[in-house]
Design an enzyme around this catalytic site. Structure first.
Site, PDB file in Angstrom:
ATOM      1  N   THR A  66       0.838  -1.205   0.000  1.00 22.28           N
ATOM      2  CA  THR A  66       0.000   0.000   0.000  1.00 22.28           C
ATOM      3  C   THR A  66       0.870   1.251   0.000  1.00 22.28           C
ATOM      4  O   THR A  66       1.969   1.239   0.543  1.00 22.28           O
ATOM      5  CB  THR A  66      -0.866  -0.034   1.280  1.00 22.28           C
ATOM      6  OG1 THR A  66      -1.813  -1.081   1.147  1.00 22.28           O
ATOM      7  CG2 THR A  66      -1.580   1.265   1.534  1.00 22.28           C
ATOM      8  N   ASP A 102      -8.178  -1.856   5.684  1.00 25.48           N
ATOM      9  CA  ASP A 102      -8.149  -0.622   6.492  1.00 25.48           C
ATOM     10  C   ASP A 102      -7.948   0.636   5.650  1.00 25.48           C
ATOM     11  O   ASP A 102      -8.335   1.731   6.073  1.00 25.48           O
ATOM     12  CB  ASP A 102      -7.019  -0.697   7.520  1.00 25.48           C
ATOM     13  CG  ASP A 102      -5.661  -0.853   6.837  1.00 25.48           C
ATOM     14  OD1 ASP A 102      -5.559  -1.652   5.887  1.00 25.48           O
ATOM     15  OD2 ASP A 102      -4.713  -0.171   7.242  1.00 25.48           O
TER      16      ASP A 102
END
Ligand code: ASP
Length: 352
Positions: free
Chosen positions: A218, A249
């Site tokens: 990410t 998340d």
């Protein structure tokens, strides 16, 4: 008796005044501005070991991290907003196949790419997030658009794509997100999970039986601009072999991303389920706001203590309203970089 009461009162008033003075002088030390503006980024955390990364690959990562952070730095230096700096910086990483975001997104179990992103503005506490889009070239740009051009915080799937199209964002064919490397990773994990299920190991993790040795790619960025505003953003392809519309998340405000001018901005990377349960990004800000912790103390407690105890792996980059910066992770490495107003650049990969 009356006299004694008077003396005690005078003594206690002078004691509290002294304490008040002590606190305000202490506050002065911690509120000193470190940097006029600053920017910090990550490109994922995980089992990133020097022995597993060729010198060539290592350089490729470092150069791309530097290119990304210099993009945001130039914007901030020229008086641009933290919002613009965060989005443009993340876009450089989204367009690179090196990171698990945009172009380099990992594959789902069904061999598609489903992208998530979020953005938060620390001045207004406005936020935008997107989950599970398959044809929007820059999910971080879409997250920003959702914040600025809709009355919602989070859009998902097909609807999010329609909104993106209506707002004139670049739409690509889903094949744009295909990269051979990521496709091979999916096949490897599928085989591994299948073998373990064949051996009747009911506890076999869905993503990767050995997830603790996984890499999370990410990307994220936090910026503080010359006006003292903070913004944070995160963009991801999620976890390889994810299924059933799983959302991690990264698009969850408070977990993957959080920004508040009062405290700090945070972007996370790691095993998303644990970051959601720990509310990692908001917890860092809350510890600063309510417990008066420094950025370093708060990030350390949340990652090394709370997240680790729960079994989660990953890390954060964070930047407070004085320009203090923190890279905190409990994995072997995290692709990361930072720059301050003096142009001092840090680019690192491994733990030191
Ligand atoms: N946090 C992301 C997720 O769980 C994965 C990553 O950081 O690469 O979706």
């Amino acid at each position: 008796m009356k006299k004694l009461f008077l003396i005690i009162s005078i003594l206690s008033i002078s004691y509290s005044c002294k304490n008040a003075l002590d606190t305000s002088s202490k506050d002065k030390i911690t509120t000193a501005k470190q940097h006029e503006f600053a920017i910090i980024i990550h490109g994922g955390a995980g089992t990133i070991l020097k022995e597993n990364l060729s010198e060539e690959k290592e350089n490729e990562y470092k150069l791309k991290l530097e290119e990304a952070i210099r993009t945001g730095y130039a914007i901030l230096k020229n008086g641009g907003t933290c919002q613009e700096a965060v989005v443009k910086t993340i876009q450089v990483m989204e367009e690179s196949p090196l990171f698990n975001a945009g172009k380099g997104a990992v594959f789902t179990h069904e061999e598609t790419n489903e992208l998530d992103a979020s953005f938060m503005d620390g001045e207004t506490l406005n936020a935008g997030a997107v989950a599970g889009v398959m044809n929007v070239k820059s999910p971080i740009e879409l997250a920003l658009k959702i914040m600025t051009d809709s009355e919602h915080v989070m859009l998902s799937g097909e609807g999010a794509s329609i909104f993106a199209k209506e707002k004139g964002l670049e739409i690509v064919d889903p094949s744009y997100f295909y990269t051979e490397n990521r496709f091979k990773s999916l096949q490897r994990i599928k085989n591994k999970v299948k073998t373990e299920l064949d051996h009747n190991d009911k506890k076999a993790a869905f993503y990767d039986a050995d997830i603790k040795n996984s890499k999370f790619g990410t990307v994220g960025c936090v910026a503080l601009d010359k006006d003292g505003n903070i913004a944070a953003g995160t963009s991801t392809g999620g976890m390889t072999n994810k299924r059933w519309g799983r959302i991690g998340d990264a698009p969850i405000i408070g977990s993957g991303t959080y920004a508040n001018n009062k405290t700090c901005g945070v972007s996370s990377t790691g095993w998303g389920e644990y970051f959601i349960r720990s509310q990692v990004a908001y917890d860092i800000s809350a510890q600063m706001e309510y417990q008066k912790k420094t950025l370093k103390e708060a990030t350390k407690d949340v990652i090394q203590n709370k997240l680790t105890k729960l079994g989660g792996t990953g890390g954060v980059v964070a930047l407070d309203n004085k320009g203090n910066m923190s890279f905190e992770f409990n994995t072997a490495g995290m692709y990361r970089a930072s720059m301050n107003e003096k142009g001092e650049l840090i680019v690192k990969i491994y733990k030191e």
